[in-house]
Scaffold this motif. Structure first.
Motif, PDB file in Angstrom:
ATOM      1  N   GLU A1290     120.137  53.254 -20.338  1.00  0.00           N
ATOM      2  CA  GLU A1290     120.747  53.021 -21.643  1.00  0.00           C
ATOM      3  C   GLU A1290     120.328  54.095 -22.642  1.00  0.00           C
ATOM      4  O   GLU A1290     119.246  54.681 -22.523  1.00  0.00           O
ATOM      5  CB  GLU A1290     120.340  51.639 -22.169  1.00  0.00           C
ATOM      6  CG  GLU A1290     120.885  50.481 -21.346  1.00  0.00           C
ATOM      7  CD  GLU A1290     122.400  50.393 -21.370  1.00  0.00           C
ATOM      8  OE1 GLU A1290     123.007  50.795 -22.389  1.00  0.00           O
ATOM      9  OE2 GLU A1290     122.993  49.937 -20.378  1.00  0.00           O
ATOM     10  N   PRO A1291     121.177  54.377 -23.634  1.00  0.00           N
ATOM     11  CA  PRO A1291     120.852  55.426 -24.611  1.00  0.00           C
ATOM     12  C   PRO A1291     119.767  54.979 -25.582  1.00  0.00           C
ATOM     13  O   PRO A1291     119.633  53.801 -25.896  1.00  0.00           O
ATOM     14  CB  PRO A1291     122.183  55.646 -25.340  1.00  0.00           C
ATOM     15  CG  PRO A1291     122.897  54.335 -25.214  1.00  0.00           C
ATOM     16  CD  PRO A1291     122.510  53.784 -23.881  1.00  0.00           C
ATOM     17  N   ALA A1292     118.998  55.960 -26.049  1.00  0.00           N
ATOM     18  CA  ALA A1292     118.034  55.695 -27.114  1.00  0.00           C
ATOM     19  C   ALA A1292     118.689  55.865 -28.478  1.00  0.00           C
ATOM     20  O   ALA A1292     118.289  55.252 -29.463  1.00  0.00           O
ATOM     21  CB  ALA A1292     116.833  56.635 -26.981  1.00  0.00           C
ATOM     22  N   ASP A1293     119.723  56.721 -28.493  1.00  0.00           N
ATOM     23  CA  ASP A1293     120.441  56.956 -29.744  1.00  0.00           C
ATOM     24  C   ASP A1293     121.786  57.579 -29.397  1.00  0.00           C
ATOM     25  O   ASP A1293     121.986  58.099 -28.293  1.00  0.00           O
ATOM     26  CB  ASP A1293     119.632  57.888 -30.657  1.00  0.00           C
ATOM     27  CG  ASP A1293     120.181  57.891 -32.089  1.00  0.00           C
ATOM     28  OD1 ASP A1293     121.015  57.023 -32.390  1.00  0.00           O
ATOM     29  OD2 ASP A1293     119.771  58.763 -32.871  1.00  0.00           O
ATOM     30  N   GLY A1294     122.714  57.525 -30.313  1.00  0.00           N
ATOM     31  CA  GLY A1294     124.014  58.125 -30.096  1.00  0.00           C
ATOM     32  C   GLY A1294     124.912  57.270 -29.224  1.00  0.00           C
ATOM     33  O   GLY A1294     124.610  56.113 -28.907  1.00  0.00           O
ATOM     34  N   LYS A1295     126.020  57.858 -28.820  1.00  0.00           N
ATOM     35  CA  LYS A1295     126.960  57.100 -28.015  1.00  0.00           C
ATOM     36  C   LYS A1295     127.853  58.037 -27.204  1.00  0.00           C
ATOM     37  O   LYS A1295     127.941  59.235 -27.475  1.00  0.00           O
ATOM     38  CB  LYS A1295     127.822  56.211 -28.899  1.00  0.00           C
ATOM     39  CG  LYS A1295     128.668  56.973 -29.932  1.00  0.00           C
ATOM     40  CD  LYS A1295     129.445  56.018 -30.821  1.00  0.00           C
ATOM     41  CE  LYS A1295     130.259  56.761 -31.882  1.00  0.00           C
ATOM     42  NZ  LYS A1295     131.046  55.844 -32.734  1.00  0.00           N
TER      43      LYS A1295
END
Length: 1478
Positions: A1290-1295
């Protein structure tokens, strides 16, 4: 000086005193008589005892059972003799003789006390030695030697280091050779019988009996002896009740009867305990030997035999069949003793109630066939359950091995449904099995009741003179109890024998399977290293020969290349050299030791260092040279633990290139004579491949003086080899040097010319010493004039192997001679890729000497340094270099948080109802005993004057008792039936729910979970840990409840009849609680340790099965077998301690039981006047069961704790963290992604919380239908970006937005099922071609054939006899690696999506097939957005844009044209490094 040494020294002194006493006693006698002879014989016995002691001491014996018995009997007889003399009070007897007798008695007692201590020097004892070996005879009998371990368990939590070794004679290393020798002897007997017994198999049961005959014979003899005191218990009961009934008998008889009961119970318990200790030790040894024997056999199986036994089936054989055989051999005596017990019990009943005994036998004759039928049906259901369990385990293993692919394809839950379907069928089979078990239980409940009921009814009505006295009733009931036990044991013994024989047959069939033919490859001294003459080889008889007319001679020290298209037989030829294929004709000879580098690197769960050493000794200089030559130095530098870093199962924490480099390093370090290299360079980056070729394989490499056979799809190495073998359709079509093949103008030369033409190369140079170079015929324009035509020309360009880059360009240290070679060749050299080019340059001869040692690695440009933090994260490393987490090991009591989910899955109401009906059952069971007491104690029936034998009053009274007894029995049976039905429903419901929850949670787990938990550990949860939930827990729970109620009933009866018994209640309860407090925690912790130790053994076995070809090639079978034996020995030690604990507990309760019996018997007999015979009978019946009840309560608590540990381990996996939901409220359209637009906005990612970012602020905009190449050095973040795209992390930030949908808002199923990926490692599953292409049957055959056509497999499929039904084998082993990759391509073609991800998917195919695949991708996915992770720049040089990553950041993102125009770009440097530009 220890006590044992003091006893040894004083022994001789006391013997001298005793001989002196006997001499004086002989002097007092005037003439020869019986007494004189007796004293003389005893004196001689003392002399013999001295001699025996000396002999035993010299042989190393530390104790003597003969001496112990001798001094015990001498002391006992001396006491009796002295007592008789004191009671006689003969005044004429000489006091001197009496004093001598007293002195001699004291010395005998002292000698007996001395036998309590072992004759051993404690300074020579190792703490790890088994306590049994250094214990005295009595310490062994009563398991006193185990007190130290139990005390340790009371003081702290038991650990593995606290356990001692097993006895030397029970250890595998001593027992296994005996088993193997016996097996070989039986094999020779079969071989000597000739062709008549060609289909005969070595009888495994016969081998087991022969190799363990001494312990098995001893156990069976002891069982025969145990039957005597065991069957005397009903007689003792009858004597005691008869004594209470007949008031005229003297009191001393009652004491004698109590003493007889004491002896019967003691001897029975002691011998029975030692008997089972011996039997179970034998069983443990047999189990360990069988497991090691099966392991060795698995390492020797031929390809045909291996296809008949999958890894899952072999693992089940180890975990279940071997355990079944262990139990069977440990209790082999049950096969004959039940019949003998039945005969003895019937004889006793007949002697008690005469012909009425036949009524009980009639009940058995009616019920026994029904019970036997149920046992047979239960056996059949067991076979069906084993089959389903094997099927489930096999599929589960495959799912776990391919879990990453399943998640990428969003198939994990669909495959999980397959598991659940199999489990559902398994539960249905278990339901049938429980039904048969319930019928058997009802028979067990009805039989003793009907036997007693009909016998008593018949007895009182068969003759008016028959009175049902307490003696007859309770003696008959005691005998019926033993008879019922025997009766109920018969079908179970038969059932167990049948199950065990099935297991023995399964193992026997496997052990008799065909092995590799050692004569297929000879190892004679010869001029050539490898010689094959007129060879014909096959993998499968059905498919016919795979290799035909093979004639090969490979000189020693030469470098030979094998080339050909996918499926032409290149890898098969190496297998033929290794002896892995069936040799139909011809001769194969190999002169020298072999090292083998497989196409798919085999890495096992160990450190990098141990993977390279492969059990060889460590030599620092050699090791460092190998590390440097295999380009591993940089990888080690960025790891905290360096080469001590643990590699996960199957190398999960290494890239494909890293795994292959470790694989190559292992082979180089092995220092063999011959090296078989199966296309090892295809998995590594181009510049790394060149470095490895130069420093390892080539003429200046570490292997320069070795014989090397290199299978390759690349042509850049071919001008530098000594010989080339061209293969097609399993034949060698051409062979010779590069120049010879080019001069012949055959297929090879035409192929070369074709690719030269495609690459616009010139053949104008006639000088053989010159290098065929792209740049000699192609003028490079100014970078600012670079256009698409240039890009097209660069498409196929890659450096040829002679191009030697400077150290600072590649990042690896090269010898100074290499730099000279570079200068000689020149700097303007262009080549072709391994999979495309045939613009091959001739090797330029130099006079420079070959380097003998490599230089140290030099520092590279900072711009190309690897991101050390990111690599550490990708490797999943902690500071100690471990990746595989230790198995969770709880301590202390099992917490309620683990028990509650299981009770909830069963159902709280069901649990409450089961407890209610168990209470009713126990009330009815105890009521029967009380009613018999009332019946036999009725004064009107015992007094003929009150009720004549033929009077109506007597008949009505008997009828009254009979009717009520019948009602109690009926209610008892109804309670048992209801309890069993409820329990079966609840247990199977709980087993289903617990399995389903664990399965779904595991399949929904993140990839980090699978990276840190070996497959064997997870499979163990679904096999061994799940087994108790299918029935073991309910069985032990019912026994525990029965014992608790029985324990309470005993105390109620004793306290209501003999109030003085209260003096024993508190001590008994205190001792029982103390033993429970000491036993249960240790038992529970040992169960945890045992469960934990199973996983490493099965994981190691699974790893070795996967790498069996590599292991055999290196001739490392024996060493890895030894490693396997060591892992199982640790498990065996835990099992051994569990068994010893059981017997340690049993002996303590034996002492308590005999004490209770003695005290209660004494109290009952001294109060017989007011108690009455019926009450005494009831007391004796209950007190005889007291010991069993107390022991069973504590033991079953331990077993329940053991079972609940399994529940604990399952709940642990049920509560593991899950990845994102499969579905969310955001549901994309069915056509999504319709365009394939991908927007990555400020995307950052980390693998674990609080870890540094591995991707930082990635922002790219990918247009619909655009072709994007993703490049970067190892560790740059290419694979991480793919994981983020599929949300495996999963991302830590952004998309990431695909066609206006933020993928974080979508369910992972909706996301992954709408994307396509073609992975680097082709993963197939066991089954047909069709099931691998379309596992859920959503495509038609026409669609599948069309996909196969585009994947260039149609012609291959047409040659298969079964077409789409062809069995791919376990993991696709029946197909080559290249063919598996093409299957994955066809699989991708069947999935419709506008986003395709390629991860270096063509590394394992030849250059021609690679070109075809690239064409297929361009044509079939021309409207799709394609993201390609590339190690070879020529595969993506014509893409729309190139994304260059470094340190997890985007450093360049533009068209190749633009990036190549700017010489300062990283991409330009990479292209230059790859030889695509100047």
């Amino acid at each position: 000086m220890d006590l044992g040494e003091i006893c040894k020294d004083d022994f001789w002194s006391i013997i001298v005193i005793q001989l002196s006493i006997r001499y004086l006693q002989l002097q007092l006698l005037d003439s020869w008589n019986i007494k004189y002879i007796g004293l003389l014989v005893e004196s001689i016995s003392l002399v013999l005892l001295m001699a025996l002691t000396e002999v035993e001491s010299r042989k190393g014996f530390v104790t003597s059972g003969i001496q112990t018995f001798y001094w015990f009997l001498s002391s006992t007889s001396g006491i009796v003799l002295l007592y008789s003399k004191l009671m006689a009070k003969n005044q004429n007897e000489d006091m001197t003789e009496q004093q001598l007798l007293q002195t001699y008695l004291v010395t005998c007692m002292v000698q007996f006390i001395f036998t309590w201590f072992p004759d051993i020097d404690l300074d020579t004892v190792n703490e790890r030695d088994c306590g049994f070996a250094k214990a005295s005879f009595l310490q062994r009998i009563f398991f006193v030697w185990f007190n130290g371990f139990m005390s340790t368990g009371a003081e702290k939590t038991i650990e593995e280091d606290d356990m001692c070794d097993m006895m030397p004679e029970d250890q595998t290393e001593n027992k296994l050779p005996v088993l193997e020798q016996t097996w070989k002897a039986e094999q020779k007997k079969l071989e000597s019988k000739g062709s008549a017994s060609a289909s005969a198999e070595v009888d495994l049961f016969k081998v087991l009996v022969k190799s363990n005959w001494a312990s098995l014979l001893t156990a069976n003899v002891l069982k025969f002896i145990v039957l005597i005191p065991q069957q005397c218990n009903p007689l003792v009961t009858g004597l005691l009740v008869g004594f209470a009934y007949d008031m005229d008998q003297p009191m001393w008889k009652g004491y004698v009867y109590v003493l007889a009961g004491f002896l019967c119970i003691s001897i029975n318990r002691i011998l029975n305990c030692y008997l089972h200790f011996l039997g179970r030790n034998t069983g443990l040894g047999i189990n360990a030997c069988l497991k090691n024997f099966v392991f060795k056999k698995a390492m020797r199986l031929s390809n045909k035999a291996r296809s008949e036994s999958t890894a899952g089936e072999i693992s089940n054989m180890l975990s279940n069949d071997c355990n079944q055989v262990q139990v069977f051999m440990a209790h082999l005596f049950w096969s004959w003793c039940v019949v003998l017990e039945f005969c003895i019990s019937f004889t006793i009943v007949y002697s008690t109630v005469s012909y009425a005994a036949f009524a009980g036998i009639a009940v058995l004759l009616v019920v026994m066939p029904l019970n036997a039928y149920m046992a047979k049906k239960g056996h059949n259901t067991h076979l069906a359950k084993v089959e389903k369990r094997d099927e489930r385990s096999k599929l589960m293993t495959e799912i776990l091995n391919g879990i990453k692919i399943l998640k990428l394809y969003a198939w994990e839950m669909a495959f999980g449904d397959r598991i659940l379907d199999i489990r559902k069928e398994e539960i249905n089979i278990l339901r049938k099995q429980r039904l048969f078990s319930i019928i058997g239980t009802i028979c067990w409940c009805i039989a003793p009741f009907l036997m007693g009921f009909l016998t008593f009814v018949l007895y009182v009505y068969i003759s008016p003179d028959h009175m049902l006295t307490p003696t007859k009733a309770f003696q008959s009931l005691a005998t019926f109890g033993a008879l019922t036990h025997t009766f109920n044991a018969m079908p179970h013994v038969l059932f167990h024998i049948l199950r065990s024989l099935v297991s023995i047959k399964r193992i026997q069939k496997f052990l008799n399977s065909e092995e590799l033919d050692d004569s297929a490859v000879s190892h004679e001294k010869a001029d050539d290293a490898i010689t094959i003459e007129k060879g014909t080889f096959s993998w499968d008889e059905k498919l016919g020969p795979c290799l035909k007319d093979i004639n090969v001679s490979i000189p020693k020290g030469s470098l030979t290349a094998i080339v050909g298209s996918v499926g032409s037989g290149k890898s098969s030829l190496l297998s033929a050299m290794l002896g892995e294929m069936e040799k139909d004709e011809g001769k194969v000879n190999i002169d020298g030791h072999v090292a083998y580098v497989s196409q798919q690197a085999w890495i096992y769960n160990e450190t990098i260092k141990n993977n390279i050493l492969f059990s060889n000794d460590y030599h620092e200089n050699t090791y460092n040279d190998v590390i440097d030559a295999c380009c591993l130095q940089r990888d080690l530098d960025i790891l905290v633990a360096r080469d001590e870093t643990e590699i996960g199962e199957k190398g999960i924490n290494l890239s494909g290139g890293q795994k292959q480099r470790v694989n190559i390093a292992r082979a180089v370090y092995f220092n063999s004579d011959i090296y078989l290299l199966d296309d090892p360079l295809s998995a590594v980056d181009v510049h790394v491949g060149k470095g490895i070729f130069e420093k390892v394989i080539g003429e200046n490499g570490l292997l320069q003086n070795k014989t090397r056979i290199l299978v390759t799809h690349g042509i850049s190495w071919l001008p530098r080899v000594d010989k080339i073998l061209c293969m097609e359709d399993g034949r060698i079509t051409e062979s010779g040097t590069y120049n010879e093949l080019m001069a012949n103008g055959g297929d090879f030369a035409k192929f070369i010319q074709k690719h030269k033409k495609d690459g616009n190369t010139s053949d104008s140079s006639d000088d053989e010493e010159n290098i065929v170079s792209v740049t000699e015929t192609m003028k490079m324009p100014n970078p600012k004039d670079l256009d698409v035509n240039i890009i097209e020309d660069l498409l196929n360009c890659q450096p040829t192997s002679p191009v030697i880059h400077d150290c600072t360009e590649l990042g690896y240290g090269f010898p100074t001679e290499a730099a000279e070679i570079k200068k000689t060749i020149g700097n303007k050299v262009y080549g072709r890729s391994i999979s495309r080019s045939f613009a091959i340059e001739k090797e330029k001869k130099t006079d420079s000497p070959k380097p003998t040692k490599k230089l140290k690695r030099k520092t590279t440009d900072d711009k190309f340094k690897l991101n050390e933090k990111r690599i550490k994260l990708e490797e999943g490393k902690c500071s100690d270099g471990k990746i595989i987490e230790d198995d969770e090991l709880e301590t202390g009591e099992v917490q309620m948080k683990y028990i509650v989910p299981y009770l909830k899955s069963i159902g709280y109401i069901v649990c409450l109802l089961v407890l209610t009906f168990v209470s009713m059952e126990q009330i009815c069971d105890n009521a029967k005993g009380f009613w018999i007491k009332e019946w036999t104690g009725d004064e009107s029936l015992n007094n003929v004057t009150m009720a004549a034998s033929d009077s109506e009053l007597r008949a009505e009274t008997n009828a009254y008792y009979i009717r009520f007894y019948l009602v109690i029995g009926v209610f008892h049976c109804i309670s048992v039936l209801t309890r069993e039905l409820l329990l079966s429903y609840g247990v199977l419901r709980g087993a289903w729910i617990m399995h389903e929850n664990m399965l779904k949670n595991i399949l929904r787990g993140p990839m980090t979970f699978f990276d840190s938990n070996p497959v064997g550990r997870i499979v163990n949860r679904f096999s061994s840990d799940l087994e108790p939930l299918d029935g073991g827990i309910s069985h032990h729970l019912m026994i525990t409840l029965d014992c608790i109620y029985g324990f309470i009933a005993v105390f109620v009866v004793m306290l209501t009849t003999i109030p003085k018994f209260f003096i024993l209640v508190l001590p008994l309860v205190y001792l029982c609680h103390g033993l429970k407090k000491q036993f249960v925690p240790v038992r529970r912790q040992l169960a945890r340790i045992t469960s934990k130790q199973r996983s490493p053994f099965y994981s190691h076995f699974s790893e070795c099965l996967n790498g069996v070809h590599v292991i055999r090639a290196y001739d490392m079978t024996e060493k890895l077998t030894q490693q396997s034996a060591e892992k199982y020995s640790a498990l065996n030690r835990s099992e051994y301690h569990i068994r010893v604990m059981d017997f340690w507990l049993s002996m303590r309760f034996c002492v308590m039981n005999t004490l209770c019996f003695t005290v209660c018997g004494f109290l009952a007999l001294t109060n017989r006047e007011y108690l009455g015979a019926a009450t005494v009978g009831l007391i004796i019946s209950y007190v005889l069961s007291l010991g069993d009840s107390m022991e069973s309560i504590v033991r079953m608590f331990g077993e329940l704790e053991h079972n609940v540990v399994c529940v604990e381990r399952i709940v642990q996996f049920t509560e593991k963290a899950q990845e994102a939901p499969l579905h969310t409220s955001v549901i994309p359209d069915k056509s999504w992604p319709a365009h394939g637009k991908v927007d990555i906005e400020n995307y950052s990612m980390r693998y674990k919380d609080n870890d540094p970012l591995v991707l930082q602020d990635i922002s790219v905009d990918i247009k619909p239908g655009e072709k994007i190449g993703i490049v970067g050095k190892t560790g740059a973040g290419k694979s991480s970006l793919t994981l983020g795209l599929f949300r495996l992390v999963e991302p830590a930030d952004g998309k990431i937005v695909i066609d206006k949908h933020d993928i974080s808002d979508l369910g992972v199923f909706d996301l992954r099922s709408n994307l396509i990926i073609l992975p680097q490692d082709p993963t197939l599953f066991c089954g047909t071609l069709r099931s691998n292409l379309d596992p859920f049957n959503v495509c038609t055959d026409e669609e599948i054939y069309e996909a196969l056509k585009h994947a260039h497999l149609k012609s291959f499929i047409d040659t298969l006899p079964d077409k789409l039904k062809y069995d791919c084998g376990e993991g696709g082993k029946n197909l080559s690696v290249g063919q598996r990759q093409l299957i994955c391509l066809a699989r991708a073609l069947l999935r419709k999506s506008h986003v395709l991800v390629l991860d270096e998917a063509t590394a394992a195919v030849d250059m021609e097939t690679d070109t075809l695949i690239q064409g297929t991708i361009k044509n079939e996915f021309k409207h799709c957005t394609v993201l390609t992770i590339a190690h070879r720049l020529n595969t993506i040089i014509d893409y729309d844009r190139i994304l260059v990553l470094d340190h997890g950041k985007v450093i360049e993102f533009d068209s190749p044209n633009v990036l190549l125009e700017d010489k300062s770009t990283v991409f330009y440097s990479m292209a230059k490094q790859a030889g695509l530009v100047k």
